[in-house]
Design a protein around this motif. Structure first.
Motif, short mmCIF file in Angstrom:
data_model
loop_
_atom_site.label_atom_id
_atom_site.label_comp_id
_atom_site.label_asym_id
_atom_site.label_seq_id
_atom_site.Cartn_x
_atom_site.Cartn_y
_atom_site.Cartn_z
N CYS A 111 52.88 55.29 68.66
CA CYS A 111 52.36 56.14 67.59
C CYS A 111 51.51 55.25 66.69
O CYS A 111 51.96 54.18 66.28
N LEU A 112 50.28 55.67 66.40
CA LEU A 112 49.37 54.83 65.63
C LEU A 112 48.91 55.51 64.35
O LEU A 112 48.77 56.73 64.29
N PHE A 113 48.68 54.69 63.33
CA PHE A 113 48.05 55.16 62.10
C PHE A 113 46.80 54.33 61.87
O PHE A 113 46.71 53.18 62.30
N GLY A 114 45.81 54.92 61.22
CA GLY A 114 44.57 54.17 60.98
C GLY A 114 43.60 54.99 60.16
O GLY A 114 43.79 56.20 59.96
N PHE A 115 42.54 54.34 59.73
CA PHE A 115 41.58 55.04 58.88
C PHE A 115 40.77 56.08 59.66
O PHE A 115 40.55 57.19 59.19
N SER A 116 40.33 55.73 60.87
CA SER A 116 39.43 56.64 61.60
C SER A 116 40.02 57.16 62.90
O SER A 116 39.45 58.06 63.51
N GLN A 117 41.16 56.60 63.33
CA GLN A 117 41.76 57.04 64.58
C GLN A 117 43.26 56.87 64.52
O GLN A 117 43.79 56.17 63.66
N GLY A 118 43.95 57.55 65.44
CA GLY A 118 45.40 57.45 65.49
C GLY A 118 46.05 58.79 65.26
O GLY A 118 45.41 59.80 64.92
N ASP A 119 47.37 58.84 65.47
CA ASP A 119 48.13 60.06 65.26
C ASP A 119 48.17 60.44 63.77
O ASP A 119 48.30 61.60 63.42
N TYR A 120 48.08 59.43 62.92
CA TYR A 120 48.04 59.62 61.46
C TYR A 120 46.79 58.89 60.97
O TYR A 120 46.71 57.66 61.04
N CYS A 121 45.81 59.67 60.51
CA CYS A 121 44.54 59.04 60.12
C CYS A 121 43.85 59.89 59.07
O CYS A 121 44.39 60.89 58.59
N LEU A 122 42.65 59.49 58.71
CA LEU A 122 41.87 60.26 57.75
C LEU A 122 41.00 61.28 58.48
O LEU A 122 40.50 61.03 59.57
N CYS A 123 40.85 62.42 57.86
CA CYS A 123 39.93 63.43 58.38
C CYS A 123 39.17 64.02 57.20
O CYS A 123 39.51 63.77 56.04
N THR A 124 38.15 64.78 57.51
CA THR A 124 37.36 65.44 56.45
C THR A 124 37.64 66.93 56.48
O THR A 124 37.56 67.58 57.53
N ASP A 125 37.99 67.47 55.34
CA ASP A 125 38.25 68.90 55.22
C ASP A 125 37.72 69.36 53.87
O ASP A 125 38.03 68.75 52.84
N ASP A 126 36.93 70.40 53.89
CA ASP A 126 36.33 70.93 52.66
C ASP A 126 35.58 69.82 51.92
O ASP A 126 35.67 69.70 50.70
N GLU A 127 34.89 68.98 52.71
CA GLU A 127 34.05 67.90 52.20
C GLU A 127 34.86 66.84 51.44
O GLU A 127 34.31 66.11 50.61
N GLN A 128 36.16 66.76 51.71
CA GLN A 128 37.01 65.74 51.12
C GLN A 128 37.70 64.92 52.21
O GLN A 128 37.93 65.43 53.31
N ALA A 129 38.06 63.69 51.87
CA ALA A 129 38.86 62.88 52.78
C ALA A 129 40.33 63.28 52.61
O ALA A 129 40.84 63.37 51.50
N TRP A 130 40.98 63.54 53.74
CA TRP A 130 42.38 63.96 53.74
C TRP A 130 43.22 63.02 54.60
O TRP A 130 42.74 62.47 55.60
N LEU A 131 44.49 62.86 54.22
CA LEU A 131 45.48 62.28 55.12
C LEU A 131 45.84 63.35 56.13
O LEU A 131 46.09 64.50 55.76
N SER A 132 45.85 62.99 57.42
CA SER A 132 46.21 63.98 58.43
C SER A 132 47.35 63.46 59.30
O SER A 132 47.48 62.25 59.51
N ALA A 133 48.16 64.39 59.78
CA ALA A 133 49.28 64.07 60.67
C ALA A 133 49.13 64.88 61.94
O ALA A 133 49.05 66.10 61.88
N GLN A 134 49.06 64.17 63.07
CA GLN A 134 48.91 64.84 64.36
C GLN A 134 47.73 65.82 64.36
O GLN A 134 47.82 66.92 64.90
#
Length: 444
Positions: free
Chosen positions: A232-255
């Motif tokens: 299981c990986l976490f990271g800024f741009s990739q991984g199971d737990y990473c950052l994504c863009t939603d509603d033009e904001q940076a979000w923490l994402s899980a899976q």
């Protein structure tokens, strides 16, 4: 109760505890509680080790040196994590095949509830505390400790339903039985080269955290933390737990699903975004609800001495990052730092053989003024033409206070251990806070 298949203290009669302090004292008390018939002997190379006054009168002790005869007669040796397994006096113990363990191995023998653990060169304490806050927000009776706060053995027998442990490489060296629901290796960088023969040896000690883990968590942006393609990986741009863009904001994402806008985090700094992602992965490994995770992420402001805002006075922001005891920690503090004026950076202490030159690219990007103090001040001063040298931290604080103006930041992020002038990083941080308070109290 002990873990199935694990050893118990009752197998041993003559137990030597090597090294006192908070950990050693917790070991003595735990053995006395679980094996009152054991003969416990305590030794410490220091003449007056911390914790000696709290030892039960019935416990034999030897200070000022090691006691080879006691080691020769022991059937179990429990060593403090600050003592290397390569210490010469332990050679005959190794040769005799006598078990040498640390407090975390004893914890593993007696732990009967789920546990998660965190290691890495930096960020361990923040992630450990944050996972604990997530569990508390979910109504879980959680015990948090290890290399942070409470000694691991002092967490047992308190009715906890979950344990969250920070583990150093030193602790992991003597641990082989620890069963974990989630194990995270946050990052890896040069440190403790006065203890290890190579970076590979240091990394190998860290990787021991995965030995009996169900969920193995590594950093997608740091290959040194990865041992398996299915982790299981976490990271800024990739991984199971990473950052994504939603509603033009940076979000923490899980899976792959957005969980919380980064702007909603109470923790400050880019490195704490990564810490938050790692904490989410660990919390998920033991079933902590996402709503509780989000509650903690919104409210948790961090630990003292870790990028802690101390004051804002006359437009100058003062920040205490005394926990930055190595170069990588200071690099993390500088990463993405925004200062409208000058950054007055206080660095110094005992460098533990580190290569300070890797700080130069980060410093070159910032409008920095460098204030160097302590044992390795001369090496640090070579990093930037602006550098000034001082004997003490207080002198550096005073100089920065004189130079700083509105819009500036004064940051203590030493990149060094504190032991040349202080008992630990917390004492150094407290001295910084006191110094800032004295600056603020001065009449204009």
């Amino acid at each position: 109760m002990t873990q199935p298949g694990h050893r118990t203290l009752t197998e041993f009669k003559h137990i030597v505890v090597m090294g006192l302090g908070i950990t050693g004292l917790s070991v003595v008390n735990f053995i006395a509680r679980h094996h009152p018939d054991a003969m416990i002997r305590v030794m410490d190379s220091r003449q007056s080790p911390p914790g000696e006054a709290q030892l039960p009168e019935t416990v034999a002790r030897h200070t000022g040196s090691w006691h080879s005869a006691w080691l020769a007669s022991a059937d179990l040796v429990v060593i403090n994590p600050g003592i290397s397994l390569a210490t010469p006096v332990l050679a005959p113990v190794h040769a005799a095949g006598t078990p040498i363990v640390g407090d975390i191995e004893l914890f593993a023998w007696y732990c009967d509830k789920p546990a998660v653990a965190i290691t890495g060169s930096n960020g361990k304490s923040t992630v450990t505390a944050l996972v604990g806050e997530m569990a508390k927000a979910d109504g879980i009776n959680v015990g948090v400790g290890g290399n942070i706060g409470v000694a691991a053995l002092d967490l047992l027998d308190k009715g906890h339903d979950l344990y969250v442990l920070e583990l150093s490489s030193f602790q992991l060296e003597t641990t082989k039985s620890l069963t974990l629901q989630g194990a995270a290796f946050l990052n890896f960088s040069e440190d403790h080269m006065d203890r290890y023969q190579s970076l590979a040896d240091y990394r190998a000690a860290k990787c021991r955290i995965f030995t009996h883990a169900t969920t193995l968590i590594g950093n997608a942006d740091d290959a040194q933390t990865q041992i398996d393609a299915d982790m299981c990986l976490f990271g800024f741009s990739q991984g199971d737990y990473c950052l994504c863009t939603d509603d033009e904001q940076a979000w923490l994402s899980a899976q792959g699903k957005p969980a919380l806008p980064v702007s909603s985090l109470s923790l400050v700094g880019r490195h704490n975004v990564a810490n938050s992602l790692a904490a989410m992965a660990l919390a998920d490994s033991v079933g902590v609800s996402q709503s509780a995770q989000i509650t903690a992420l919104r409210t948790y402001t961090g630990l003292a001495h870790r990028c802690q805002k101390v004051a804002e006075h006359q437009g100058v922001i003062w920040v205490n990052d005394s926990k930055a005891t190595n170069v990588a920690s200071t690099l993390a503090a500088l990463d993405g730092l925004e200062v409208s004026g000058y950054l007055h950076l206080l660095v110094g202490g005992e460098g533990k053989g580190a290569d300070f030159s890797v700080l130069q690219p980060a410093l070159a990007k910032l409008p920095v003024r460098l204030y160097c103090f302590g044992k390795d001040q001369a090496q640090l001063a070579a990093l930037d033409a602006s550098a000034q040298c001082f004997d003490t931290l207080q002198q550096a604080i005073d100089a920065a206070a004189t130079a700083a103006t509105k819009g500036d930041m004064v940051l203590l992020s030493p990149a060094c251990a504190s032991l040349d002038q202080f008992t630990n990083f917390a004492a150094r941080g407290q001295a910084f806070v006191a110094g800032v308070e004295s600056v603020i109290a001065r009449p204009l």
